[in-house]
Design a protein around this motif. Structure first.
Motif, PDB file in Angstrom:
ATOM      1  N   GLY A 664      47.272  30.519  45.710  1.00 43.81           N
ATOM      2  CA  GLY A 664      47.541  29.213  46.287  1.00 43.81           C
ATOM      3  C   GLY A 664      46.795  28.051  45.675  1.00 43.81           C
ATOM      4  O   GLY A 664      46.756  26.963  46.253  1.00 43.81           O
ATOM      5  N   ILE A 665      46.177  28.245  44.508  1.00 44.36           N
ATOM      6  CA  ILE A 665      45.468  27.160  43.830  1.00 44.36           C
ATOM      7  C   ILE A 665      46.354  26.611  42.714  1.00 44.36           C
ATOM      8  O   ILE A 665      46.774  27.350  41.821  1.00 44.36           O
ATOM      9  N   GLY A 666      46.628  25.327  42.763  1.00 48.09           N
ATOM     10  CA  GLY A 666      47.391  24.691  41.702  1.00 48.09           C
ATOM     11  C   GLY A 666      46.472  24.219  40.600  1.00 48.09           C
ATOM     12  O   GLY A 666      45.284  23.962  40.810  1.00 48.09           O
ATOM     13  N   THR A 667      46.999  24.115  39.404  1.00 53.45           N
ATOM     14  CA  THR A 667      46.216  23.625  38.268  1.00 53.45           C
ATOM     15  C   THR A 667      46.997  22.558  37.530  1.00 53.45           C
ATOM     16  O   THR A 667      48.208  22.678  37.339  1.00 53.45           O
ATOM     17  N   GLU A 668      46.284  21.534  37.128  1.00 58.19           N
ATOM     18  CA  GLU A 668      46.855  20.497  36.273  1.00 58.19           C
ATOM     19  C   GLU A 668      46.234  20.684  34.889  1.00 58.19           C
ATOM     20  O   GLU A 668      45.077  20.343  34.669  1.00 58.19           O
ATOM     21  N   ILE A 669      46.998  21.275  33.988  1.00 62.91           N
ATOM     22  CA  ILE A 669      46.486  21.564  32.650  1.00 62.91           C
ATOM     23  C   ILE A 669      46.580  20.312  31.798  1.00 62.91           C
ATOM     24  O   ILE A 669      47.663  19.750  31.612  1.00 62.91           O
ATOM     25  N   THR A 670      45.450  19.876  31.292  1.00 64.12           N
ATOM     26  CA  THR A 670      45.383  18.696  30.443  1.00 64.12           C
ATOM     27  C   THR A 670      44.891  19.119  29.065  1.00 64.12           C
ATOM     28  O   THR A 670      43.801  19.673  28.936  1.00 64.12           O
ATOM     29  N   LYS A 671      45.711  18.876  28.052  1.00 61.69           N
ATOM     30  CA  LYS A 671      45.346  19.230  26.677  1.00 61.69           C
ATOM     31  C   LYS A 671      44.869  17.986  25.958  1.00 61.69           C
ATOM     32  O   LYS A 671      45.578  16.984  25.902  1.00 61.69           O
ATOM     33  N   VAL A 672      43.655  18.062  25.418  1.00 61.64           N
ATOM     34  CA  VAL A 672      43.030  16.896  24.806  1.00 61.64           C
ATOM     35  C   VAL A 672      42.684  17.211  23.352  1.00 61.64           C
ATOM     36  O   VAL A 672      42.531  18.367  22.972  1.00 61.64           O
ATOM     37  N   PRO A 673      42.543  16.183  22.514  1.00 60.22           N
ATOM     38  CA  PRO A 673      42.194  16.417  21.109  1.00 60.22           C
ATOM     39  C   PRO A 673      40.871  17.166  20.967  1.00 60.22           C
ATOM     40  O   PRO A 673      39.952  16.971  21.761  1.00 60.22           O
ATOM     41  N   ASP A 674      40.804  18.013  19.946  1.00 58.46           N
ATOM     42  CA  ASP A 674      39.608  18.819  19.733  1.00 58.46           C
ATOM     43  C   ASP A 674      38.350  17.972  19.618  1.00 58.46           C
ATOM     44  O   ASP A 674      37.292  18.328  20.143  1.00 58.46           O
ATOM     45  N   GLU A 675      38.453  16.847  18.905  1.00 62.54           N
ATOM     46  CA  GLU A 675      37.266  16.043  18.640  1.00 62.54           C
ATOM     47  C   GLU A 675      36.676  15.407  19.888  1.00 62.54           C
ATOM     48  O   GLU A 675      35.493  15.060  19.917  1.00 62.54           O
ATOM     49  N   SER A 676      37.484  15.255  20.946  1.00 65.83           N
ATOM     50  CA  SER A 676      36.978  14.640  22.172  1.00 65.83           C
ATOM     51  C   SER A 676      36.783  15.655  23.291  1.00 65.83           C
ATOM     52  O   SER A 676      36.303  15.293  24.371  1.00 65.83           O
ATOM     53  N   TYR A 677      37.135  16.897  23.038  1.00 68.66           N
ATOM     54  CA  TYR A 677      37.124  17.910  24.097  1.00 68.66           C
ATOM     55  C   TYR A 677      35.747  18.050  24.738  1.00 68.66           C
ATOM     56  O   TYR A 677      35.606  17.967  25.961  1.00 68.66           O
ATOM     57  N   PHE A 678      34.732  18.242  23.917  1.00 70.72           N
ATOM     58  CA  PHE A 678      33.419  18.486  24.502  1.00 70.72           C
ATOM     59  C   PHE A 678      32.721  17.207  24.943  1.00 70.72           C
ATOM     60  O   PHE A 678      32.249  17.103  26.076  1.00 70.72           O
ATOM     61  N   LYS A 679      32.694  16.235  24.091  1.00 73.82           N
ATOM     62  CA  LYS A 679      31.952  15.018  24.406  1.00 73.82           C
ATOM     63  C   LYS A 679      32.532  14.267  25.588  1.00 73.82           C
ATOM     64  O   LYS A 679      31.804  13.845  26.492  1.00 73.82           O
ATOM     65  N   ASP A 680      33.843  14.073  25.582  1.00 68.29           N
ATOM     66  CA  ASP A 680      34.475  13.210  26.586  1.00 68.29           C
ATOM     67  C   ASP A 680      34.887  13.948  27.856  1.00 68.29           C
ATOM     68  O   ASP A 680      35.269  13.296  28.834  1.00 68.29           O
ATOM     69  N   HIS A 681      34.818  15.264  27.852  1.00 66.38           N
ATOM     70  CA  HIS A 681      35.286  15.987  29.034  1.00 66.38           C
ATOM     71  C   HIS A 681      34.237  16.968  29.553  1.00 66.38           C
ATOM     72  O   HIS A 681      33.809  16.853  30.700  1.00 66.38           O
ATOM     73  N   ILE A 682      33.820  17.907  28.726  1.00 66.88           N
ATOM     74  CA  ILE A 682      32.877  18.918  29.220  1.00 66.88           C
ATOM     75  C   ILE A 682      31.509  18.288  29.496  1.00 66.88           C
ATOM     76  O   ILE A 682      30.987  18.358  30.606  1.00 66.88           O
ATOM     77  N   ALA A 683      30.922  17.657  28.483  1.00 68.26           N
ATOM     78  CA  ALA A 683      29.598  17.059  28.660  1.00 68.26           C
ATOM     79  C   ALA A 683      29.616  15.928  29.677  1.00 68.26           C
ATOM     80  O   ALA A 683      28.634  15.702  30.387  1.00 68.26           O
ATOM     81  N   SER A 684      30.725  15.218  29.771  1.00 73.71           N
ATOM     82  CA  SER A 684      30.829  14.093  30.699  1.00 73.71           C
ATOM     83  C   SER A 684      31.214  14.533  32.111  1.00 73.71           C
ATOM     84  O   SER A 684      31.211  13.718  33.033  1.00 73.71           O
ATOM     85  N   GLY A 685      31.582  15.790  32.276  1.00 77.67           N
ATOM     86  CA  GLY A 685      31.935  16.296  33.596  1.00 77.67           C
ATOM     87  C   GLY A 685      33.320  15.916  34.065  1.00 77.67           C
ATOM     88  O   GLY A 685      33.614  16.009  35.257  1.00 77.67           O
ATOM     89  N   VAL A 686      34.199  15.504  33.142  1.00 78.04           N
ATOM     90  CA  VAL A 686      35.552  15.096  33.518  1.00 78.04           C
ATOM     91  C   VAL A 686      36.475  16.319  33.441  1.00 78.04           C
ATOM     92  O   VAL A 686      37.331  16.425  32.561  1.00 78.04           O
ATOM     93  N   TYR A 687      36.251  17.250  34.337  1.00 76.88           N
ATOM     94  CA  TYR A 687      37.067  18.466  34.391  1.00 76.88           C
ATOM     95  C   TYR A 687      36.721  19.215  35.668  1.00 76.88           C
ATOM     96  O   TYR A 687      35.670  18.987  36.289  1.00 76.88           O
TER      97      TYR A 687
END
Length: 814
Positions: A664-687
């Motif tokens: 019962g858990i939905g997911t919104e899969i967002t595919k982002v460019p490799d160069e911004s994956y870690f800096k702009d999402h993982i390290a920034s907590g946007v996920y």
């Protein structure tokens, strides 16, 4: 292989995970940290074609592919990367490199001995240096180099731009021993991971001042002490060239030169076939091509059964020939051009396959693992019950098989955050969390207040929905995703059905205003339209894909042909007759009534390839069972990299999304460019959910500490997370790391790490999935290089197996 998803700055073997205690599990349960055998399972052996040095030829050059030129040659700076590590290993002293089992071993090229000689009142380590060890300028390696590096990295002088100082801050003093070849290090408090220090060791000319430390080693290394020296760096050519060190006192390097060449992962196949590189990490698709090339060696000139045109059926080939030689000149011209293009692609592919026969794929498991990270800072995943439910829904064995099974590698899921299979400290601690169990996962969600009707309930005065959902909503309003190159795909649709109903109501109102018929008839039509729209709400919210309106031909369809043009010049009579006969034969094979169907003459292909225009894609079945609370659906933002080297991550991500839908858990899969994956999402907590990897370590108490550290609030209200990107931690886990770091008894330290690992599992902030595969394409005549596994390369032993093979692929091509 691409290292997308591996954080920059992981210059020494490090890793990440998330923590958070659960109020349900008790201390005795956590203490029993192994759910399997206590004996550590064997790891996968390295695959490097080991060859005795006397059987390796002297001379020649090897070109080794790296992702990019090193951002810096200073391994202790924040932007040091895997290329930094690869180059400095061949140039600078590593006092305790890892062996095949992932344990640190004394390096006799630099040390005669190193051991703890005093424990009370303070720990003292005595290093006895190899008396032949010298820097490339002729100066002996000695205590001044140790002192300079300690002062630069101990953290007391902010003028030194360092990324890490673990262990150096525990040193009280460093002094000369009985002679110049002895270095005596005294610690202010015990430090069990003392072997991790001074590797790599830099000369005092670099570490002696902030200016030389910060800038002197970024673009060059003038003074080194390895089997090779740095000859030069060419940004234009994308190369770092190393030459044999004439002052090297150990085993003489077999190669004259070693060239590290920047080659993007997507360009590796071409670089191999062109002879540009001899050694390259590759993805599974390239590895498959090399395997096929070697299999086809004895094909006796037969056409390849793979590559461009290999999937064309005899019927399709016959039809293509008929069109290319038919009476419709416009269609014939287009088909002939398509056939010529295909022949060119087939020839190019065959040439590449012939070149790939000279390579072998050497494979093992990389000393790194892939995890599912759950951001516990806010939103649904701030509740440890929801995180544990996500973890209990995962079939980790299936995920491991998906990635490792096709490669012929052991597909057992990883059982520890702090060691990999084959390392002495490995134990399966996943029992602290529990095995996959969808029923218990649903019970955890229900206990947390997430129910099937929850998305339709009136909101209460509570904060529902993750920060990612709020941000995602804002992005949707602003249209920001179009600017960032992100792609979204949503599973689960309770909220979307509500939006669809609103749209249906608006559509009904407009229809009613325009209608000239009686109100009852209008109302009946509106009700039917509303029901139809509800059935396809999830599909429309995923991004309406109207099949039949994309002008795309079917995968097997021939090139587009004209349908109404009258040929200006009629072909000869016998050609027309032959064309008609061929068309009839093709039609018979394709199951038609003696004539080519109209749709086969136009883009779109055979019947059934596409539904009629305007037909929406079917709604996902899981949309009906999505959970919610306080008017909010339980939907998590799943961020994945979009680059070509990240296909396996996306495949795993899709499987995880399907597993979560079942509970019962939905997911919104967002595919982002490799160069911004870690800096702009993982390290920034946007996920909310993400897949990424961390390297293994021989020193988990030291290297794991900043990654597991409990986030601390900053003065501006943000969190100081160090490398704990899941933003989940506890004081207890921090204390276990601190105790292990100060424990000089190795067995006791490992026991503390097993306790910490059990608590990390219970927290369910990070779920280890599998050890990453390591696939390396290597010139088949090269020895002592390939998939190294845990062990550090011995660069001085790398070379061609015999003199006939001496010279790189590039040399032979020339």
């Amino acid at each position: 292989m691409s290292h997308v998803g591996v954080p920059r700055g992981t210059v020494r073997k490090r890793r990440t995970l998330a923590l958070l205690t659960t109020g349900v599990l008790t201390i005795p349960v956590l203490a029993g940290c192994s759910s399997g055998d206590e004996d550590a399972p064997r790891g996968v052996a390295q695959d490097i074609a080991p060859t005795a040095r006397q059987a390796v030829a002297d001379g020649s050059t090897v070109n080794w592919a790296i992702d990019a030129l090193p951002a810096t040659f200073n391994a202790f700076q924040a932007d040091a990367d895997s290329a930094t590590t690869r180059v400095t290993e061949a140039l600078l002293p590593t006092l305790f490199p890892m062996d095949k089992a992932g344990q640190p071993r004394l390096n006799p090229d630099y040390l005669e001995s190193a051991k703890v000689i005093e424990r009370e009142p303070k720990q003292v380590v005595l290093y006895k240096l190899n008396q032949q060890a010298v820097w490339s300028d002729g100066r002996e390696i000695g205590a001044p180099d140790f002192v300079a590096q300690w002062r630069a990295l101990r953290g007391k002088d902010s003028a030194f731009w360092t990324a890490r100082n673990s262990g150096y801050e525990r040193i009280e003093k460093i002094e000369r021993g009985a002679d110049d070849l002895q270095v005596r290090v005294t610690f202010s408090k015990p430090y069990g991971d003392w072997r991790s220090l001074f590797s790599p060791l830099y000369p005092k000319e670099i570490t002696g001042s902030p200016e030389t430390f910060n800038d002197g080693a970024r673009t060059t290394l003038k003074n080194t002490a390895g089997p090779f020296v740095l000859r030069g760096v060419s940004k234009a050519d994308g190369t770092v060239t190393l030459a044999r060190n004439p002052r090297w006192w150990g085993d003489k390097a077999k190669l004259d030169t070693l060239v590290f060449r920047a080659v993007a992962p997507k360009d590796r196949t071409k670089a191999l076939t062109d002879g540009t590189v001899d050694v390259a990490d590759v993805d599974p698709s390239t590895a498959d091509r090399i395997t096929l090339a070697r299999r086809d060696r004895g094909g006796n000139g037969q056409p390849l059964t793979h590559g461009p045109g290999a999937d064309v059926s005899p019927a399709a080939a016959l039809y293509s020939y008929a069109v290319a030689h038919g009476s419709d000149e416009k269609a014939a011209e287009a088909e002939q051009a398509a056939r010529a293009k295909n022949r060119k692609a087939v020839l190019a592919y065959a040439a590449e396959q012939k070149a790939l026969r000279d390579f072998a794929v050497r494979k093992s498991l990389e000393p790194a693992y892939t995890q599912l990270a759950l951001n516990g800072e806010s939103g649904p995943l701030a509740d440890d019950r929801v995180r544990r439910a996500v973890a209990r829904a995962l079939d980790r064995e299936e995920l491991a098989r998906t990635v490792l099974g096709p490669l012929g590698l052991p597909a057992k899921p990883l059982g520890s955050h702090l060691a990999l299979a084959g390392q002495p400290g490995y134990a399966d601690g996943s029992g602290a969390l529990g095995e996959q169990n969808e029923k218990e996962a649903r019970a955890l969600l229900a206990d947390a207040g997430w129910t099937r009707g929850g998305a339709l309930q009136q909101p209460k005065d509570t904060k529902a929905g993750s920060e990612a959902e709020k941000k995602g909503g804002k992005e949707g309003e602003d249209g920001a995703d179009a600017d960032t190159g992100e792609e979204k795909k949503t599973t689960g649709g309770a909220e979307k059905e509500e939006n669809a109903e609103k749209k249906d109501a608006e559509k009904t109102d407009k229809d009613a205003e325009k209608a000239d018929k009686d109100a009852e008839k209008d109302e009946g039509k509106a009700d039917k339209a509303s029901r139809d729209e509800e059935d396809s709400a999830a599909s429309r919210d995923e991004g309406l894909y109207i099949v039949g309106e994309d002008d795309k031909p079917a995968a097997h369809a021939p090139a587009a042909t004209g349908t109404s043009a009258v040929p200006a010049l009629a072909p000869a009579r016998h050609a027309a007759f032959q064309s008609a006969a061929l068309l009839r034969q093709a039609a018979a094979v394709l199951g038609e009534d003696g004539a080519v169907a109209a749709q086969d003459k136009q883009p779109g292909g055979a019947a059934g390839a596409y539904a009629p225009a305007g037909t929406p894609a079917p709604a996902p079945a899981a949309a009906k069972g999505q959970l919610g609370k306080d008017g909010k659906a339980l939907t998590l933002r799943f961020v994945l990299p979009s680059g070509p080297g990240s296909q396996s991550l996306r495949t795993v991500g899709d499987k995880i999304a399907a597993m979560l839908e079942k509970i019962g858990i939905g997911t919104e899969i967002t595919k982002v460019p490799d160069e911004s994956y870690f800096k702009d999402h993982i390290a920034s907590g946007v996920y909310d959910l993400a897949l990424y990897s961390w390297p293994a370590s021989a020193y988990p108490a030291t290297d794991g500490r900043p990654i597991y550290a409990k986030p601390e609030p900053a003065t501006d209200g943000s969190l100081l997370v160090e490398q704990n990107y899941t933003r989940v931690g506890t004081d207890h886990i921090d204390q276990l790391f601190d105790r292990a770091a100060g424990e000089l008894d190795e067995k006791a330290a490992r026991d503390l790490m097993k306790q910490a690992d059990a608590r990390i599992w219970a927290a369910a902030g990070s779920i280890p999935l599998y050890q990453r595969p390591q696939l390396v394409a290597v010139d088949k005549k090269l020895a002592n290089v390939g998939a190294f596994g845990f062990a550090a390369p011995r660069y001085q032993d790398i070379g061609f197996k015999n003199r006939q093979a001496a010279g790189s692929s590039a040399d032979r091509k020339k």
